[in-house]
Design a protein around this motif. Structure first.
Motif, PDB file in Angstrom:
ATOM      1  N   PRO A  53      54.416  54.488  76.890  1.00 44.01           N
ATOM      2  CA  PRO A  53      53.959  55.794  76.382  1.00 44.01           C
ATOM      3  C   PRO A  53      54.584  56.178  75.038  1.00 44.01           C
ATOM      4  CG  PRO A  53      54.612  55.950  78.710  1.00 44.01           C
ATOM      5  CD  PRO A  53      55.040  54.588  78.229  1.00 44.01           C
ATOM      6  N   ALA A  54      55.737  55.614  74.737  1.00 40.40           N
ATOM      7  CA  ALA A  54      56.432  55.928  73.481  1.00 40.40           C
ATOM      8  C   ALA A  54      55.730  55.323  72.262  1.00 40.40           C
ATOM      9  CB  ALA A  54      57.881  55.450  73.553  1.00 40.40           C
ATOM     10  N   LEU A  55      54.682  54.504  72.498  1.00 42.27           N
ATOM     11  CA  LEU A  55      53.934  53.891  71.390  1.00 42.27           C
ATOM     12  C   LEU A  55      52.845  54.811  70.834  1.00 42.27           C
ATOM     13  CD1 LEU A  55      53.599  50.240  72.746  1.00 42.27           C
ATOM     14  CD2 LEU A  55      54.889  50.974  70.720  1.00 42.27           C
ATOM     15  N   LYS A  56      52.625  55.960  71.469  1.00 39.60           N
ATOM     16  CA  LYS A  56      51.622  56.906  70.969  1.00 39.60           C
ATOM     17  C   LYS A  56      51.826  57.144  69.459  1.00 39.60           C
ATOM     18  CE  LYS A  56      49.908  61.605  71.895  1.00 39.60           C
ATOM     19  NZ  LYS A  56      50.197  62.299  70.639  1.00 39.60           N
ATOM     20  N   ASP A  57      50.747  57.106  68.698  1.00 32.64           N
ATOM     21  CA  ASP A  57      50.729  57.373  67.247  1.00 32.64           C
ATOM     22  C   ASP A  57      51.265  56.219  66.391  1.00 32.64           C
ATOM     23  OD1 ASP A  57      49.852  60.139  67.665  1.00 32.64           O
ATOM     24  OD2 ASP A  57      51.890  60.511  68.333  1.00 32.64           O
ATOM     25  N   ILE A  71      64.264  46.621  75.492  1.00 31.46           N
ATOM     26  CA  ILE A  71      63.078  47.414  75.812  1.00 31.46           C
ATOM     27  C   ILE A  71      61.788  46.604  75.672  1.00 31.46           C
ATOM     28  CG2 ILE A  71      64.227  49.573  75.160  1.00 31.46           C
ATOM     29  CD1 ILE A  71      62.493  49.439  72.542  1.00 31.46           C
ATOM     30  N   GLY A  88      54.765  59.900  70.069  1.00 34.75           N
ATOM     31  CA  GLY A  88      55.526  58.870  70.756  1.00 34.75           C
ATOM     32  C   GLY A  88      56.864  58.649  70.057  1.00 34.75           C
ATOM     33  N   THR A  89      57.872  58.357  70.836  1.00 41.89           N
ATOM     34  CA  THR A  89      59.218  58.137  70.288  1.00 41.89           C
ATOM     35  C   THR A  89      59.233  57.077  69.200  1.00 41.89           C
ATOM     36  OG1 THR A  89      60.367  58.905  72.254  1.00 41.89           O
ATOM     37  CG2 THR A  89      61.511  57.239  70.946  1.00 41.89           C
ATOM     38  N   ARG A 131      68.401  59.479  75.679  1.00 43.86           N
ATOM     39  CA  ARG A 131      67.855  58.121  75.580  1.00 43.86           C
ATOM     40  C   ARG A 131      66.598  57.943  76.414  1.00 43.86           C
ATOM     41  NH1 ARG A 131      72.944  54.021  75.542  1.00 43.86           N
ATOM     42  NH2 ARG A 131      71.236  52.591  75.041  1.00 43.86           N
ATOM     43  N   ASP A 132      66.156  58.991  77.086  1.00 40.75           N
ATOM     44  CA  ASP A 132      65.078  58.814  78.060  1.00 40.75           C
ATOM     45  C   ASP A 132      63.734  59.394  77.621  1.00 40.75           C
ATOM     46  OD1 ASP A 132      65.857  61.432  78.156  1.00 40.75           O
ATOM     47  OD2 ASP A 132      65.948  61.565  80.347  1.00 40.75           O
ATOM     48  N   LEU A 133      63.615  59.872  76.376  1.00 41.06           N
ATOM     49  CA  LEU A 133      62.353  60.508  75.964  1.00 41.06           C
ATOM     50  C   LEU A 133      61.347  59.477  75.447  1.00 41.06           C
ATOM     51  CD1 LEU A 133      63.423  63.785  74.101  1.00 41.06           C
ATOM     52  CD2 LEU A 133      62.776  63.462  76.500  1.00 41.06           C
ATOM     53  N   ALA A 134      60.157  59.459  76.061  1.00 39.82           N
ATOM     54  CA  ALA A 134      59.072  58.588  75.586  1.00 39.82           C
ATOM     55  C   ALA A 134      58.142  59.381  74.675  1.00 39.82           C
ATOM     56  CB  ALA A 134      58.304  58.003  76.761  1.00 39.82           C
ATOM     57  N   VAL A 170      61.454  59.249  80.774  1.00 42.70           N
ATOM     58  CA  VAL A 170      61.273  58.154  81.732  1.00 42.70           C
ATOM     59  C   VAL A 170      62.593  57.950  82.474  1.00 42.70           C
ATOM     60  CG1 VAL A 170      59.582  57.033  80.229  1.00 42.70           C
ATOM     61  CG2 VAL A 170      61.962  56.292  80.163  1.00 42.70           C
ATOM     62  N   TYR A 193      69.873  48.917  75.868  1.00 43.28           N
ATOM     63  CA  TYR A 193      68.803  48.484  76.769  1.00 43.28           C
ATOM     64  C   TYR A 193      67.869  47.551  76.006  1.00 43.28           C
ATOM     65  CZ  TYR A 193      70.110  52.686  79.422  1.00 43.28           C
ATOM     66  OH  TYR A 193      70.801  53.649  80.117  1.00 43.28           O
ATOM     67  N   ARG A 236      66.036  58.193  71.456  1.00 43.40           N
ATOM     68  CA  ARG A 236      65.295  56.955  71.671  1.00 43.40           C
ATOM     69  C   ARG A 236      66.113  56.095  72.618  1.00 43.40           C
ATOM     70  NH1 ARG A 236      63.372  57.086  66.842  1.00 43.40           N
ATOM     71  NH2 ARG A 236      62.401  55.055  67.014  1.00 43.40           N
ATOM     72  N   PRO A 237      65.467  55.090  73.241  1.00 47.03           N
ATOM     73  CA  PRO A 237      66.204  54.312  74.256  1.00 47.03           C
ATOM     74  C   PRO A 237      67.516  53.741  73.726  1.00 47.03           C
ATOM     75  CG  PRO A 237      64.013  53.331  73.770  1.00 47.03           C
ATOM     76  CD  PRO A 237      64.041  54.676  73.182  1.00 47.03           C
ATOM     77  N   ARG A 275      57.723  50.550  80.979  1.00 46.65           N
ATOM     78  CA  ARG A 275      58.465  51.814  81.031  1.00 46.65           C
ATOM     79  C   ARG A 275      58.355  52.587  79.708  1.00 46.65           C
ATOM     80  NH1 ARG A 275      63.496  52.525  83.830  1.00 46.65           N
ATOM     81  NH2 ARG A 275      63.508  50.282  84.194  1.00 46.65           N
ATOM     82  N   TRP A 276      58.339  51.860  78.598  1.00 39.01           N
ATOM     83  CA  TRP A 276      58.377  52.489  77.279  1.00 39.01           C
ATOM     84  C   TRP A 276      57.017  52.545  76.599  1.00 39.01           C
ATOM     85  CZ3 TRP A 276      62.228  55.453  76.554  1.00 39.01           C
ATOM     86  CH2 TRP A 276      63.460  55.166  77.157  1.00 39.01           C
TER      87      TRP A 276
END
Lengths: 169, 169
Positions: free
Chosen positions: B62-66, B28, A99-100, A84-87, A15, B26, A108-109, B59-60
């Motif tokens: 999608p990182a909640l997947k799973d 989040i 998901g992260t 820090r930008d991977l979702a 992201v 950040y 992670r962020p 923004r974040w």
């Protein structure tokens, strides 16, 4: 980033990071471990019985009072080399997109790692512990007493992980 | 600080903070709880069965997947009203001087709180959880899956606390 190990893999999704950060951290010490290359670090902290040392800065040494009465500690540290930008990520050892926030990956962020460690001894501002999996020299952020009453949930399940393990057996 | 509740108490000791911070965080998302005043917050997260919600920024999301496959999560959040310069503290409900790193007090060089929460549900980018003790609106820093294999240590003892409890009984 220059290092290939930190490049994005197929199935991963980055992201756009915010233009600025919202709060600041102090590094309050350093963690010393046997591992100087990312690929040598244990995949998780229970994989290794290596004794690591936590050097707390002189400024914060008085804050260690009573820590020696704890059998276990929560240690927070800063994974300063992580993206820090991977979702969405595809961990190399699982090969599936997750998901992260469902992963313990350093990417992670806010790359704050959390490890529960066993305390062996406190000498001055140096703690000897078992249960850390980071690179030598990693910046320390915090030390907290571990309370079994609130922190231990032996029956907890991370579903995707339990499924992956079941498939492998 | 203007608020009396954050003043220093007899037996407490502050250090000079470094001139600048070493890394940036950040925010989040935000945590929503029933508590809008510090004195109403539960003393620890297991004291309350209140359902709290964690709103993750779009923004974040999608990182909640799973994440929904997890029964428990580690949540890190930013205690933005806490003092950061206390090395020794005298918690009101114990009345004895302790080192900051032997306490779970929000006052610490990096006021990052860690709670283990039970996940009730995920709806879009909103998580309903039990086990958080912070003020309404507290900034979210991270969500991690809880792994019993590395995070649960039911036999852990925080000696000074066990002693205090024994004296009270």
């Amino acid at each position: 980033m220059a290092d290939d190990a930190y490049d994005i893999r197929p199935g991963e999704e980055a992201v756009q990071l915010p233009a600025k950060t919202d709060a600041g951290l102090y590094f309050i010490g350093r963690i010393h471990t046997p591992w100087t290359r990312r690929e040598d670090c244990p995949k998780n902290a229970r994989e290794s019985d290596a004794v690591c040392t936590i050097e707390v800065d002189a400024r914060w040494a008085p804050a260690l009072k009573d820590v020696e009465t704890c059998t276990h500690l929560v240690v927070l540290y800063w994974m300063d080399r992580a993206r820090r930008d991977l979702a969405l990520q595809v961990p190399r050892h699982y090969g599936e997109q997750r998901g992260t926030f469902a992963l313990r990956s350093p990417a992670r962020p806010n790359p704050i790692a959390m490890s529960v460690v066993r305390l062996l001894k406190v000498e001055g501002a140096t703690l000897s512990v078992v249960g850390i999996d980071c690179l030598d020299g990693t910046p320390l952020l915090d030390i907290k007493p571990y309370f079994a009453s609130t922190d231990a949930v032996p029956e907890a399940v991370t579903g995707w992980h339990a499924e992956t393990k079941a498939k492998q057996e």
